[in-house]
Motif scaffolding. Structure first.
Motif, PDB file in Angstrom:
ATOM      1  N   SER A 193      16.797  26.134 101.440  1.00 26.03           N
ATOM      2  CA  SER A 193      16.818  25.113 102.487  1.00 26.03           C
ATOM      3  C   SER A 193      17.924  24.084 102.301  1.00 26.03           C
ATOM      4  CB  SER A 193      15.464  24.405 102.545  1.00 26.03           C
ATOM      5  OG  SER A 193      15.148  23.845 101.275  1.00 26.03           O
ATOM      6  N   ALA A 194      18.179  23.665 101.083  1.00 27.89           N
ATOM      7  CA  ALA A 194      19.174  22.621 100.843  1.00 27.89           C
ATOM      8  C   ALA A 194      20.586  23.178 101.007  1.00 27.89           C
ATOM      9  CB  ALA A 194      18.999  22.033  99.445  1.00 27.89           C
ATOM     10  N   LEU A 195      21.426  22.434 101.731  1.00 28.34           N
ATOM     11  CA  LEU A 195      22.794  22.884 101.982  1.00 28.34           C
ATOM     12  C   LEU A 195      23.553  23.090 100.676  1.00 28.34           C
ATOM     13  CD1 LEU A 195      25.109  23.435 103.979  1.00 28.34           C
ATOM     14  CD2 LEU A 195      25.590  20.977 103.968  1.00 28.34           C
ATOM     15  N   ARG A 196      23.398  22.172  99.752  1.00 25.03           N
ATOM     16  CA  ARG A 196      24.115  22.284  98.482  1.00 25.03           C
ATOM     17  C   ARG A 196      23.701  23.547  97.725  1.00 25.03           C
ATOM     18  NH1 ARG A 196      27.189  18.802  95.660  1.00 25.03           N
ATOM     19  NH2 ARG A 196      27.309  19.018  93.403  1.00 25.03           N
ATOM     20  N   ASP A 197      22.399  23.852  97.736  1.00 24.21           N
ATOM     21  CA  ASP A 197      21.924  25.060  97.053  1.00 24.21           C
ATOM     22  C   ASP A 197      22.485  26.316  97.714  1.00 24.21           C
ATOM     23  OD1 ASP A 197      20.501  23.438  95.362  1.00 24.21           O
ATOM     24  OD2 ASP A 197      18.603  23.654  96.456  1.00 24.21           O
ATOM     25  N   GLN A 198      22.517  26.329  99.041  1.00 21.40           N
ATOM     26  CA  GLN A 198      23.057  27.486  99.748  1.00 21.40           C
ATOM     27  C   GLN A 198      24.530  27.701  99.396  1.00 21.40           C
ATOM     28  OE1 GLN A 198      21.906  27.890 103.995  1.00 21.40           O
ATOM     29  NE2 GLN A 198      20.747  26.002 103.684  1.00 21.40           N
TER      30      GLN A 198
END
Length: 326
Positions: free
Chosen positions: A172-177
């Motif tokens: 879900s988190a942009l940074r994780d993606q």
């Protein structure tokens, strides 16, 4: 010039009636002349031809006039040959000049522009910012768009596309993606997500160290696509806006309607971060014209011309908004 462009586009399979940056003046700049010297060279050639025309009309005999005309024709053919074969745009991989490019963009319109940047650069950094819920209509880059960006940055786009189709959801988190995509694919650049930090008044957005480093080390900055998706959220970060304003690199807006885009940027207080614009040829203005901003090859040519011209001029490029918005 007309003969050169028609022959060149016929050889490259490009429609001759399209606008482009392959005219004589553009080629001289791309071959190493400054903008001023290219103009002076064309003035000199025009003056010489004018003097020869006057001589043919009033001084030279008919026989000598024919000799002179045939000689000039041969010289013209030689110049067309040289301008076509020495022009960087006629060479394979012509627009790959190993630039470091930083891209701030959004929407489907960003995809061909990103392809153009990959053509130009050895490393392309895409800056992304989570917009969250807001009353301004700003939107996040969704997972599907993020995957499309990763595919275009990939060194093996077809394989990356297959991997995306079979992969599990990225999170879900942009940074994780972004971290998953950066580590999973071999890319000619990186997806750099800005981050949420916890402040005294609650969560606040801050520019990541990687994003700031990309802006500081880049050769070219490109702003493109749907401004409501990712762009305004990124430009609203004080660190990003400050770095763009003091950058000595060209900051290029690629948009189908630059006046409207600049007005939107002005309303957000960041119109002065743009120094150049690429727009469709039918729009009047101080833009670098292309037939279609969705044509990655034309956009790559225009960006290359802007970069070459800026490397020939000392000083910091001036904001475009003052001229465009008055």
């Amino acid at each position: 010039d007309v003969a050169l462009v028609v022959v060149s586009r016929w050889r490259r399979g490009v429609p001759w009636w399209r606008g482009g940056v392959d005219h004589t003046s553009h080629r001289l700049v791309q071959m190493g002349l400054s903008h001023r010297r290219a103009v002076i060279a064309l003035y000199v050639v025009t003056a010489v031809l004018g003097l020869l025309a006057t001589a043919v009309a009033y001084v030279v005999t008919r026989q000598l006039a024919w000799v002179l005309a045939l000689s000039l024709g041969a010289v013209a053919l030689l110049l067309i040959y040289l301008l076509e074969h020495l022009w960087p745009g006629a060479q394979p991989g012509a627009w790959r000049v190993n630039l470091r490019v930083a891209v701030i963009g959004g929407g489907a319109e960003l995809l061909p522009v990103l392809e153009a940047c990959v053509t130009l650069g050895r490393h392309v950094s895409v800056l992304l910012t989570p917009a969250g819920k807001n009353a301004l209509g700003w939107r996040d880059i969704d997972s599907e768009r993020l995957q499309q960006l990763a595919v275009r940055l990939s060194e093996a786009p077809s394989a990356a596309q297959l991997l995306m189709q079979s992969a599990r959801p990225l999170g879900s988190a942009l940074r994780d993606q972004c971290e998953v995509l950066n580590s999973a694919l071999r890319m000619r650049g990186r997806l750099l997500a800005n981050q949420l930090a916890v402040g005294a008044a609650g969560p606040i957005l801050t520019a990541s160290a990687d994003a700031m480093q990309a802006l500081q080390e880049t050769d070219l900055i490109v702003i493109a696509g749907d401004l409501h998706e990712n762009v305004l959220a990124t430009l609203s970060l004080p660190e990003v806006a400050r770095e763009l304003r003091r950058s000595k690199r060209p900051r290029v807006l690629v948009h189908a309607n630059p006046p409207a885009a600049l007005a939107l940027l002005k309303a957000a207080g960041v119109a002065d971060v743009v120094t150049h614009a690429v727009a469709p040829a039918q729009l009047d203005g101080l833009w670098y014209s292309v037939t279609d901003v969705a044509d990655s090859a034309q956009v790559a040519q225009a960006l290359h011309v802007i970069w070459v011209e800026c490397t020939k001029v000392r000083g910091t490029p001036q904001p475009l908004a003052g001229w465009a918005l008055g």
